[in-house]
Design an enzyme around this catalytic site. Sequence first.
Site, mmCIF file in Angstrom:
data_model
loop_
_atom_site.group_PDB
_atom_site.id
_atom_site.type_symbol
_atom_site.label_atom_id
_atom_site.label_comp_id
_atom_site.label_asym_id
_atom_site.label_seq_id
_atom_site.Cartn_x
_atom_site.Cartn_y
_atom_site.Cartn_z
ATOM 1 N N GLN A 14 0.933 -1.183 0.122
ATOM 2 C CA GLN A 14 -0.187 -0.001 0.024
ATOM 3 C C GLN A 14 0.798 1.295 0.014
ATOM 4 O OE1 GLN A 14 -3.314 -0.708 2.563
ATOM 5 N NE2 GLN A 14 -4.046 1.457 2.407
ATOM 6 N N SER A 94 4.265 -6.521 2.756
ATOM 7 C CA SER A 94 3.068 -6.270 3.699
ATOM 8 C C SER A 94 1.758 -6.909 2.256
ATOM 9 C CB SER A 94 2.462 -4.892 3.840
ATOM 10 O OG SER A 94 1.394 -4.660 4.489
ATOM 11 N N ARG A 119 -9.443 -7.569 3.864
ATOM 12 C CA ARG A 119 -8.137 -7.256 4.452
ATOM 13 C C ARG A 119 -8.091 -5.849 4.854
ATOM 14 N NH1 ARG A 119 -2.694 -5.836 3.622
ATOM 15 N NH2 ARG A 119 -0.985 -6.769 4.850
ATOM 16 N N HIS A 203 0.258 -3.126 11.123
ATOM 17 C CA HIS A 203 1.329 -3.998 11.421
ATOM 18 C C HIS A 203 1.698 -3.676 12.999
ATOM 19 C CE1 HIS A 203 1.973 -5.612 7.686
ATOM 20 N NE2 HIS A 203 1.919 -4.448 7.036
ATOM 21 N N GLN A 252 1.225 -11.373 9.810
ATOM 22 C CA GLN A 252 1.706 -10.403 9.174
ATOM 23 C C GLN A 252 0.724 -9.211 9.631
ATOM 24 O OE1 GLN A 252 0.470 -8.638 5.627
ATOM 25 N NE2 GLN A 252 1.766 -10.060 4.748
#
Length: 314
Positions: A14, A94, A119, A203, A252
């Site tokens: 992203q 990611s 997600r 994260h 993750q």
Amino acid sequence: MTTPQSIALLFPGQGSQAVGMGKELAEKYPAARQTFDEADEALGYKLSELCFEGPEEKLRLTEITQPAILTTSIAAWRVLREKGVNPSFVAGHSLGEYSAHVAAGAMSFPDAVRTVRNRGKYMQEAVPVGVGAMAAILGMDLGKVTAVCTDAAQGEVCEPANINSGEQIVISGHAAAVERATKLASERGAKRAIMLSVSAPFHCSLMKPAQDRLEADLKMLKMQKPAYPVACNVEASLVTDELRARATLVGQVTGSVKWEHCMRLLIGEGVQTFVEIGPGKVLCGLMRQIDRSKTCLNVGDEASLTKALGQFAA
């Protein structure tokens, strides 16, 4: 055509999105066009139009950004694959880890597109807007950044989120704690400490509600053994079976992205050439900070594709 033992594909995460991404490849290559058509069908709306035409503010919404970057990356990868390029390893930053698993055949593309849409949605909903924040700490090593996070937390969450290179570590957590950490990092010798314009604190342990929801989705998916080892973010190790692929994708969400560790792992495996596939050149920029002696190409449009193929043919 290529010597695969020396090539690793890298897929961006992203922040690399831009209006117009994938448009040129989709206009010229049926494999790319078909990828966007598959995504539109899987999602039930015209993701392709948002990628090609915008508007930018819509493309920046996390639950649109994530499938948009994944789709653009896989479109570029399919074109490159048709040209005879085969890697020995894949990795993604990611969100990009999903692109890596699609490229390796561990996850179907329609499943991945739907999963990363969810997600993005789960991550956005995990923490109310304004409660969390992220910041980039430049020119400070991981040990010192970790100490800064610990000292700044004061009962709140403040954790290293993206260990991108020796020069760049991103931290994540409660907004007030992250702000305290940026001040502390500057006082303790960081070159720069900058608050980032992000929609959620990715994260870190604040993402646990998103991780739980995503785990339920991933358990429902049929996954296969990856055709190429995937360097996974959360462990900085090579994933070669579908069970670990699933577990590391779950981990993750709250775990830090150990990007520098992943790149050093691949360099240790003998990789000489890295190819960043998808929009932007963020990962090639990080590779210059990690190891300038390695070749890093990018493939995101016709010009970069032609240039990369020229390098492989040389």
